[in-house]
Design a protein around this motif. Structure first.
Motif, PDB file in Angstrom:
ATOM      1  N   ALA A 121       0.838  -1.199   0.000  1.00  0.00           N
ATOM      2  CA  ALA A 121       0.000   0.000   0.000  1.00  0.00           C
ATOM      3  C   ALA A 121       0.877   1.255   0.000  1.00  0.00           C
ATOM      4  CB  ALA A 121      -0.924  -0.009   1.214  1.00  0.00           C
ATOM      5  N   SER A 122       1.936   1.257   0.816  1.00  0.00           N
ATOM      6  CA  SER A 122       2.863   2.394   0.839  1.00  0.00           C
ATOM      7  C   SER A 122       3.546   2.550  -0.506  1.00  0.00           C
ATOM      8  CB  SER A 122       3.910   2.205   1.935  1.00  0.00           C
ATOM      9  OG  SER A 122       3.310   2.163   3.208  1.00  0.00           O
ATOM     10  N   ALA A 123       3.972   1.426  -1.081  1.00  0.00           N
ATOM     11  CA  ALA A 123       4.668   1.477  -2.368  1.00  0.00           C
ATOM     12  C   ALA A 123       3.800   2.110  -3.438  1.00  0.00           C
ATOM     13  CB  ALA A 123       5.086   0.067  -2.778  1.00  0.00           C
ATOM     14  N   TRP A 124       2.522   1.706  -3.512  1.00  0.00           N
ATOM     15  CA  TRP A 124       1.667   2.223  -4.571  1.00  0.00           C
ATOM     16  C   TRP A 124       1.157   3.625  -4.289  1.00  0.00           C
ATOM     17  CZ3 TRP A 124       1.770   0.924  -9.311  1.00  0.00           C
ATOM     18  CH2 TRP A 124       2.225  -0.348  -9.661  1.00  0.00           C
ATOM     19  N   ALA A 125       1.077   4.008  -3.023  1.00  0.00           N
ATOM     20  CA  ALA A 125       0.737   5.402  -2.713  1.00  0.00           C
ATOM     21  C   ALA A 125       1.840   6.325  -3.224  1.00  0.00           C
ATOM     22  CB  ALA A 125       0.545   5.574  -1.215  1.00  0.00           C
ATOM     23  N   MET A 126       3.096   5.912  -3.016  1.00  0.00           N
ATOM     24  CA  MET A 126       4.215   6.727  -3.487  1.00  0.00           C
ATOM     25  C   MET A 126       4.329   6.694  -5.003  1.00  0.00           C
ATOM     26  SD  MET A 126       7.199   6.081  -0.643  1.00  0.00           S
ATOM     27  CE  MET A 126       7.145   4.291  -0.757  1.00  0.00           C
ATOM     28  N   ARG A 173      -6.100  -1.924   2.633  1.00  0.00           N
ATOM     29  CA  ARG A 173      -5.459  -0.612   2.485  1.00  0.00           C
ATOM     30  C   ARG A 173      -4.906  -0.451   1.068  1.00  0.00           C
ATOM     31  NH1 ARG A 173      -3.181  -2.055   7.468  1.00  0.00           N
ATOM     32  NH2 ARG A 173      -1.096  -2.228   6.546  1.00  0.00           N
ATOM     33  N   LEU A 174      -4.341  -1.526   0.523  1.00  0.00           N
ATOM     34  CA  LEU A 174      -3.825  -1.462  -0.844  1.00  0.00           C
ATOM     35  C   LEU A 174      -4.950  -1.172  -1.836  1.00  0.00           C
ATOM     36  CD1 LEU A 174      -1.693  -1.862  -3.041  1.00  0.00           C
ATOM     37  CD2 LEU A 174      -2.123  -4.319  -2.907  1.00  0.00           C
ATOM     38  N   ARG A 175      -6.073  -1.876  -1.694  1.00  0.00           N
ATOM     39  CA  ARG A 175      -7.198  -1.658  -2.614  1.00  0.00           C
ATOM     40  C   ARG A 175      -7.722  -0.224  -2.506  1.00  0.00           C
ATOM     41  NH1 ARG A 175      -9.460  -6.787  -0.105  1.00  0.00           N
ATOM     42  NH2 ARG A 175      -8.359  -8.455  -1.190  1.00  0.00           N
ATOM     43  N   LEU A 176      -7.819   0.286  -1.296  1.00  0.00           N
ATOM     44  CA  LEU A 176      -8.304   1.653  -1.111  1.00  0.00           C
ATOM     45  C   LEU A 176      -7.339   2.669  -1.720  1.00  0.00           C
ATOM     46  CD1 LEU A 176      -9.709   1.460   2.534  1.00  0.00           C
ATOM     47  CD2 LEU A 176     -11.020   1.655   0.408  1.00  0.00           C
ATOM     48  N   VAL A 177      -6.044   2.421  -1.580  1.00  0.00           N
ATOM     49  CA  VAL A 177      -5.046   3.304  -2.193  1.00  0.00           C
ATOM     50  C   VAL A 177      -5.171   3.279  -3.708  1.00  0.00           C
ATOM     51  CG1 VAL A 177      -2.568   3.558  -2.649  1.00  0.00           C
ATOM     52  CG2 VAL A 177      -3.387   3.290  -0.306  1.00  0.00           C
ATOM     53  N   LEU A 178      -5.379   2.090  -4.281  1.00  0.00           N
ATOM     54  CA  LEU A 178      -5.528   1.988  -5.732  1.00  0.00           C
ATOM     55  C   LEU A 178      -6.803   2.690  -6.212  1.00  0.00           C
ATOM     56  CD1 LEU A 178      -4.362  -1.695  -6.323  1.00  0.00           C
ATOM     57  CD2 LEU A 178      -3.087   0.408  -6.769  1.00  0.00           C
ATOM     58  N   VAL A 179      -7.885   2.539  -5.447  1.00  0.00           N
ATOM     59  CA  VAL A 179      -9.129   3.248  -5.786  1.00  0.00           C
ATOM     60  C   VAL A 179      -8.902   4.754  -5.732  1.00  0.00           C
ATOM     61  CG1 VAL A 179     -11.482   3.757  -5.022  1.00  0.00           C
ATOM     62  CG2 VAL A 179     -10.681   1.386  -5.094  1.00  0.00           C
ATOM     63  N   ALA A 180      -8.248   5.215  -4.657  1.00  0.00           N
ATOM     64  CA  ALA A 180      -7.984   6.649  -4.509  1.00  0.00           C
ATOM     65  C   ALA A 180      -7.079   7.154  -5.631  1.00  0.00           C
ATOM     66  CB  ALA A 180      -7.350   6.920  -3.150  1.00  0.00           C
ATOM     67  N   SER A 181      -6.087   6.355  -6.026  1.00  0.00           N
ATOM     68  CA  SER A 181      -5.179   6.760  -7.100  1.00  0.00           C
ATOM     69  C   SER A 181      -5.934   6.891  -8.425  1.00  0.00           C
ATOM     70  CB  SER A 181      -4.051   5.746  -7.240  1.00  0.00           C
ATOM     71  OG  SER A 181      -3.300   5.660  -6.046  1.00  0.00           O
ATOM     72  N   GLY A 182      -6.805   5.924  -8.704  1.00  0.00           N
ATOM     73  CA  GLY A 182      -7.607   6.004  -9.912  1.00  0.00           C
ATOM     74  C   GLY A 182      -8.530   7.207  -9.903  1.00  0.00           C
ATOM     75  N   ALA A 183      -9.132   7.477  -8.734  1.00  0.00           N
ATOM     76  CA  ALA A 183     -10.020   8.631  -8.614  1.00  0.00           C
ATOM     77  C   ALA A 183      -9.245   9.934  -8.804  1.00  0.00           C
ATOM     78  CB  ALA A 183     -10.695   8.613  -7.242  1.00  0.00           C
TER      79      ALA A 183
END
Length: 306
Positions: free
Chosen positions: A127-132, A227-237
């Motif tokens: 999750a941290s990796a994909w947020a960054m 948390r990873l899925r939520l980060v990916l959703v937020a990134s797409g949004a």
């Protein structure tokens, strides 16, 4: 940058000059504050790289030096009472603006190197990796919007006009604007997607930090996969909203006066985000944490439901 922010804040208080419809010290103040957040975020991300730290150090140093050169030119032009951006009034002004263009390209390239390092790095917390990773890629897209601003606006001609390029679309720079940001209220403004994209560098990691803080109170958030899925959703949004405000600006439409097409697109994005977040949390209710054994899977699932 922190020192320049203080100097610019003092300038706002003691210098009443106005340039292109805004207090003359507003631009260096906004740039300095933005660079503080930008460089601190990059420094934090570089500290998490498990390898290739030397390459990251050089990339970060290049970004810091390029941003410093740009700020020196912006501040120097303020002292002279001249525009820093799009200024072709004299050969000296044009040379300074061209130098700024070079620093922007160097800064963008340095950030791109950091992005490649983050994409290739093996960071334990996904999750941290994909947020960054998402944050820095969107920041690169936001920074690239600056290149659109340097194109001649209607009525401008390279080699002839004293000003070539503009922030606003469909209206001249310096017209009615929003407080604090200075964004146009009568036409499109490319600074909106520029700002929104670049600050994904802070906002997406900040979202993950909030999710991590809330994890002890909400069992589903304790699952790294949720948390990873939520980060990916937020990134797409975030990417979708960035594309939306860029499209809106390019059509010469003020941010606060969207038409039906803009509102429809925003509604679709909101619906997609709601469904994505629901799906991420719903899957977390029944999926056992990663690494759970058959013997512990059922109790873990029960805890997540509760």
């Amino acid at each position: 940058m922190a020192v320049l922010a203080v100097v610019s804040a003092v300038g706002l208080l003691v210098d009443d000059r106005v340039l292109v419809g805004a207090p003359i010290w507003a631009k260096p103040f906004k740039f300095a504050v933005s660079f503080v957040a930008y460089c601190l975020s990059l420094a934090w991300m570089l500290s998490l790289l498990p390898d290739r730290r030397r390459v990251g150090w050089w990339a970060g140093t290049v970004v810091a030096l390029a941003s410093l050169v740009e700020m020196v030119i912006i501040t120097g032009q303020v002292v002279r009472g001249k525009r820093s951006h799009f200024n072709h009034e004299t050969p000296f002004d044009e040379a300074l603006f061209n130098a700024m263009a070079v620093t922007v390209v160097v800064l963008w390239a340095g950030t791109l190197v950091v992005a490649v390092l983050l994409l290739r790095a093996r960071i334990a917390d996904r999750a941290s990796a994909w947020a960054m990773r998402s944050g820095i890629l969107l920041a690169l897209a936001g920074a690239a919007v600056g290149f659109l601003m340097t194109q001649p606006a209607p009525g401008q001609e390279r080699g002839v006009s004293k000003v070539v390029g503009a922030h606003s679309v469909g209206v001249p720079d310096g017209g009615p604007s929003m407080p604090l940001t200075g964004w146009s209220t009568t036409g499109g403004d490319l600074r909106i997607p520029h700002f929104f994209g670049m600050h994904a560098l802070q906002l997406l990691p900040l979202l993950l930090m909030v999710l991590t803080v809330l994890a002890p109170r909400f069992a589903r958030l304790a699952d790294e996969r949720v948390r990873l899925r939520l980060v990916l959703v937020a990134s797409g949004a975030y990417a979708a909203v960035f594309a939306l405000v860029l499209w809106q600006a390019l059509r010469g439409q003020p941010l606060m006066r969207p038409d039906g097409a803009t509102l429809a697109a925003a509604g679709l994005i909101l619906l997609a985000v709601a469904l994505g977040a629901y799906g991420a949390l719903r899957r977390g209710r029944t999926s056992p944490p990663r690494g759970a054994t058959d013997a512990t899977a059922a109790p873990a699932s029960k805890d997540l439901v509760s």
